[in-house]
Design an enzyme around this catalytic site. Structure first.
Site, mmCIF file in Angstrom:
data_model
loop_
_atom_site.group_PDB
_atom_site.id
_atom_site.type_symbol
_atom_site.label_atom_id
_atom_site.label_comp_id
_atom_site.label_asym_id
_atom_site.label_seq_id
_atom_site.Cartn_x
_atom_site.Cartn_y
_atom_site.Cartn_z
ATOM 1 N N THR A 245 14.313 -3.748 -0.660
ATOM 2 C CA THR A 245 14.743 -2.568 0.089
ATOM 3 C C THR A 245 16.258 -2.390 0.062
ATOM 4 O O THR A 245 17.012 -3.333 0.302
ATOM 5 C CB THR A 245 14.294 -2.692 1.550
ATOM 6 O OG1 THR A 245 12.889 -2.954 1.586
ATOM 7 C CG2 THR A 245 14.592 -1.419 2.319
ATOM 8 N N LYS B 176 -4.038 -1.659 7.583
ATOM 9 C CA LYS B 176 -5.044 -1.559 6.528
ATOM 10 C C LYS B 176 -5.667 -2.913 6.207
ATOM 11 O O LYS B 176 -6.270 -3.093 5.152
ATOM 12 C CB LYS B 176 -4.420 -0.953 5.269
ATOM 13 C CG LYS B 176 -3.898 0.464 5.488
ATOM 14 C CD LYS B 176 -3.353 1.084 4.209
ATOM 15 C CE LYS B 176 -2.861 2.499 4.470
ATOM 16 N NZ LYS B 176 -2.324 3.126 3.228
ATOM 17 N N GLU C 286 30.939 -8.236 -9.576
ATOM 18 C CA GLU C 286 31.502 -6.897 -9.481
ATOM 19 C C GLU C 286 32.630 -6.913 -8.468
ATOM 20 O O GLU C 286 32.809 -7.874 -7.722
ATOM 21 C CB GLU C 286 30.432 -5.878 -9.081
ATOM 22 C CG GLU C 286 29.849 -6.088 -7.708
ATOM 23 C CD GLU C 286 28.713 -5.118 -7.392
ATOM 24 O OE1 GLU C 286 28.236 -4.429 -8.308
ATOM 25 O OE2 GLU C 286 28.298 -5.073 -6.232
ATOM 26 N N THR D 239 0.806 -1.221 0.000
ATOM 27 C CA THR D 239 0.000 0.000 0.000
ATOM 28 C C THR D 239 0.841 1.274 0.000
ATOM 29 O O THR D 239 0.298 2.374 -0.053
ATOM 30 C CB THR D 239 -0.936 0.015 1.227
ATOM 31 O OG1 THR D 239 -0.150 -0.143 2.413
ATOM 32 C CG2 THR D 239 -1.949 -1.117 1.133
ATOM 33 N N HIS E 78 27.335 -0.198 -5.001
ATOM 34 C CA HIS E 78 26.905 -1.196 -4.047
ATOM 35 C C HIS E 78 27.789 -1.190 -2.813
ATOM 36 O O HIS E 78 28.996 -0.982 -2.889
ATOM 37 C CB HIS E 78 26.919 -2.584 -4.681
ATOM 38 C CG HIS E 78 25.771 -2.798 -5.606
ATOM 39 N ND1 HIS E 78 25.728 -3.832 -6.505
ATOM 40 C CD2 HIS E 78 24.625 -2.113 -5.797
ATOM 41 C CE1 HIS E 78 24.604 -3.771 -7.194
ATOM 42 N NE2 HIS E 78 23.921 -2.738 -6.778
#
Length: 294
Positions: free
Chosen positions: A101, A43, A211, A17, A249
Site C-alpha cells: 500500500t 467474506k 535515491e 478479494t 517517493h
C-alpha cells in the site's frame, strides 16, 4: 538459497478479494508462489478461483496461520486500514509482512513498523513492490518473467529501477530482489538486506539502488565498510532533482547538501562501491565485477 522468501514460504494476502488483490494474487500464483489464503472477515468461508487454484478466504490472519501454517502476508488494503492490517498480522505472529500500500500516513507507518518490530515481524515496505526469489516465490507486484534465478542480490528503494536492473541483468539472474520502498519510514532497510545477502552463500554480488533524500545510503556505506566482503555495485536516482522538492517517493527530498545524489555516491565510492551514472552503466559495472571475480 535466498533471503526472506523461498518456495517453502506460505503466503496470505490481506485484501485478496479487492481489485488489486485479485489481480496480483493471480500473478503471484502464476509465478509459483504458494498463496495459501486470503484474509477478509466479511467474506470468510468463501473460496476464490484463480484459474486452476481455489484459494480460501479466512476471517483473520490468526485463523490463516492456524489453518494454513502461513508465515508471510502481503498487504493490499487501502491506506486508512493499513495500520490495523499490519498490527493484526504482527499480533498473530506472522514472520514477514509485505506492505504494498502507498499513501499510508507517516504516523501510521511509524506506529506499525515499531509495533511489528516489537513482535518479531519483519516489514517490507510500505509503498513498495515487494520481493521476489526468481523461480521460487514472488510476494508483491514485481514481474516474475523479466529475469531468472542467479547470483545477484538486489535491494532497492525504487520499484521501477528494480524492474529495470532485473531486466538488464536477466542473463545472469538474481538470488532475491527486495524492493524496500521509498517512504520516509520503512521496515526493512538497505543494511538489513546487505547483512542477509552477505550471509547468503548463493549471492555473489549485491546491487544497491538508492535515491535522494535522507541518509540511508550513507549509513549503508558505513555498514559495507565494516561488514560486507562481497562486491557491491550501486546506483542513486535523483542527480537532476531540484533542491527542496519531493520527487515521487515521499522520502526523496533534499535540503542543501544533505541527502543529495552526489553525497550518497561519494559515500559509497569511498568504501569501494562502484556507482553507475545510469541504470545501464550500473548493469555494465555488475558484469565487469562478476567477470573480475570469475
Amino acid at each position: 538459497m535466498a533471503i526472506y522468501l523461498t518456495k517453502e514460504s506460505k503466503v496470505l494476502v490481506q485484501g485478496m478479494t479487492g481489485g488489486e488483490g485479485m489481480k496480483h494474487t493471480r500473478r503471484m500464483l502464476a509465478a509459483g508462489t504458494n498463496v495459501v489464503g486470503g484474509v477478509n472477515p466479511r467474506k470468510a468461508g468463501r473460496t476464490v478461483d484463480f484459474d486452476d487454484r481455489a484459494v480460501p478466504v479466512l476471517g483473520s490472519v490468526a485463523e490463516g496461520i492456524e489453518v494454513t501454517g502461513a508465515d508471510v502476508t502481503v498487504v493490499f488494503v487501502p491506506p486508512a486500514f493499513a495500520k490495523a492490517a499490519v498490527t493484526e498480522a504482527a499480533d498473530a505472529g506472522i514472520g514477514l509482512a509485505v506492505v504494498i500500500t502507498e499513501g499510508i500516513p507517516v504516523h501510521d507507518s511509524v506506529a506499525f513498523t515499531a509495533y511489528a518490530r516489537s513482535k518479531g515481524t519483519r516489514i517490507i515496505g510500505p509503498n513498495c513492490p515487494g520481493l521476489i526469489t526468481p523461480g521460487q516465490s514472488d510476494a508483491g507486484i514485481i514481474p516474475a518473467d523479466i529475469t531468472k534465478p542467479g547470483r545477484i542480490g538486489l535491494v532497492s528503494k525504487s520499484g521501477t529501477l528494480t524492474y529495470q536492473l532485473m531486466y538488464e541483468l536477466r542473463d545472469i539472474g538474481f538470488s532475491t530482489c527486495v524492493g524496500i520502498g521509498g517512504d520516509p519510514v520503512g521496515g526493512t532497510t538497505h543494511i538489513d538486506c546487505l547483512a542477509a545477502f552477505q550471509d547468503d552463500p548463493d549471492t555473489e554480488l549485491i546491487v544497491l539502488i538508492g535515491e535522494i533524500g535522507g541518509d540511508a545510503e550513507e549509513r549503508a556505506a558505513a555498514y559495507i565498510r565494516d561488514h560486507v566482503t562481497k562486491p557491491v555495485v550501486g546506483y542513486i536516482a535523483g542527480f537532476t532533482a531540484p533542491e527542496g522538492r519531493t520527487m515521487g517517493h515521499a522520502g526523496a527530498i533534499v535540503s542543501g547538501s544533505s541527502g543529495t545524489a552526489q553525497a550518497k555516491k561519494e559515500a559509497l565510492e569511498a568504501v569501494g562501491v562502484r556507482v553507475g551514472g545510469t541504470p545501464t552503466e550500473t548493469a555494465r559495472l555488475v558484469l565487469a565485477a562478476l567477470e573480475a571475480g570469475a
